[in-house]
Design an enzyme around this catalytic site. Structure first.
Site, PDB file in Angstrom:
ATOM      1  N   SER A 169       0.929  -1.220   0.122  1.00  0.00           N
ATOM      2  CA  SER A 169      -0.054   0.009   0.100  1.00  0.00           C
ATOM      3  C   SER A 169       0.756   1.215   0.015  1.00  0.00           C
ATOM      4  O   SER A 169       1.781   1.386  -0.942  1.00  0.00           O
ATOM      5  CB  SER A 169      -1.132   0.108   1.276  1.00  0.00           C
ATOM      6  OG  SER A 169      -2.002   0.947   1.034  1.00  0.00           O
ATOM      7  N   LYS A 221     -19.382  17.989   3.289  1.00  0.00           N
ATOM      8  CA  LYS A 221     -18.631  18.175   4.288  1.00  0.00           C
ATOM      9  C   LYS A 221     -18.250  17.165   5.340  1.00  0.00           C
ATOM     10  O   LYS A 221     -17.203  16.498   5.856  1.00  0.00           O
ATOM     11  CB  LYS A 221     -18.977  19.255   5.475  1.00  0.00           C
ATOM     12  CG  LYS A 221     -18.217  19.763   6.738  1.00  0.00           C
ATOM     13  CD  LYS A 221     -16.825  20.055   6.132  1.00  0.00           C
ATOM     14  CE  LYS A 221     -15.876  20.459   7.432  1.00  0.00           C
ATOM     15  NZ  LYS A 221     -14.482  20.657   6.798  1.00  0.00           N
TER      16      LYS A 221
END
Length: 328
Positions: A169, A221
């Site tokens: 990763s 948001k």
């Protein structure tokens, strides 16, 4: 009542981890107490270490003419390389760096100082060898770590990454920047993907008549929340954001390793070193030890480590974070 018991057990586990972390940090602080608290660059010449090994073996080997002859030949090759470089200011150098990554890639704070030190002194025939070990973590942190290695590439300094155990990763995000990647046969490599997970306690709170309010300004948001009720629209936006990050990850890999079939390997899977070599994720199979011994025959090995003084609270949080990561 069952909820209270489970919550109490959870708190007990956390308290145990905190207590253990305090003990570990206290012992570490005592161990380093006599060494001072100043930050600074530590430099060690690894050639001397290998030469000392050779001298000890030669001294102890009462019988072993073949071994002595082999070591003598290696010493002659090294001496010839040194004599050939006597007319120059110095031999080419290999700057040896280490990166032991955690979830937040906190080692990047030292890496950026080490890279700056290399850029101040490296020549075009020098090389940086990074011994990398990381299973990945947060995207911004590992993106910054990869950018530090890119600083070297931009100055035409050759970068070799050695993976002895794992570069997955975010760890592979860093490794991909290198000119050359070497992995041990059973090292874990790959995991080119993005993952995010969080619990949702909304139903549990509702069952116990606990209200939770979340107010935002901006449509996206907050897409998902731990305590509030999640919507399908929020989930879809969250997945969209993950896909965008994954796309940037693949673009990054393709930029530095254009020969790699990115779509074939960017599935989130990982492979062991030998298979990773067949797929093109790494360039060679071997260990950092072999590379250093080979370079020592013709180059000067300089190990760099930036020592930082971390506040007690920072060290405590890192220990606790590592312990919690192991519980997952």
């Amino acid at each position: 009542m069952a909820f209270i018991q489970e919550y109490g057990l959870f708190l007990a586990k956390i308290a145990t981890l905190v207590a253990a972390a305090v003990v570990v940090v206290a012992l570490a602080a005592r161990a380093r107490g006599g060494r001072g608290e100043r930050e600074g660059l530590r430099v060690r010449r690894l050639n001397d270490r290998y030469d000392e090994m050779r001298r000890r073996i030669e001294h102890q080997a009462e019988r072993g003419g073949r071994l002595r002859r082999r070591l003598a030949r290696a010493g002659k090759r090294r001496n010839r390389s040194r004599r050939a470089g006597e007319g120059e200011a110095r031999l080419p150098r290999v700057f040896v760096l280490d990166f032991d990554g955690d979830i937040r890639a906190s080692a990047v704070d030292s890496l950026r100082e080490e890279v700056s030190a290399v850029l101040k002194s490296a020549r075009s025939d020098d090389e940086v060898l990074l011994r990398l070990e990381s299973g990945g973590g947060t995207v911004p942190s590992y993106g910054l770590a990869a950018s530090q290695l890119a600083r070297l590439r931009e100055k035409d300094i050759r970068v070799t990454v050695c993976v002895d155990r794992i570069a997955a990763s975010g760890g592979y995000l860093m490794a991909a920047v290198a000119d050359h990647i070497v992995a041990a046969p059973f090292a874990v490599v790959g995991s080119i993907g993005v993952v995010a997970q969080l619990p949702n306690l909304h139903r549990l709170l509702k069952r116990h008549d606990i209200d939770f309010e979340l107010h935002t300004a901006g449509e996206h948001k907050r897409t998902l929340t731990v305590f509030g009720r999640n919507t399908e629209a929020g989930r879809e936006k969250f997945r969209e954001e993950l896909d965008a990050v994954h796309g940037l990850f693949k673009e990054h890999i393709a930029r530095y390793r254009p020969q790699l079939a990115v779509d074939q390997v960017a599935t989130g899977e990982y492979w062991l070193g030998t298979r990773a070599r067949e797929l093109g994720l790494v360039d060679a199979v071997g260990t950092s030890d072999d590379l250093l011994l080979e370079r020592a025959e013709r180059m000067e090995l300089v190990e760099l480590h930036w020592e930082r003084h971390e506040p007690l609270t920072r060290r405590l949080s890192l220990v606790l974070e590592s312990a919690l990561a192991r519980l997952r």
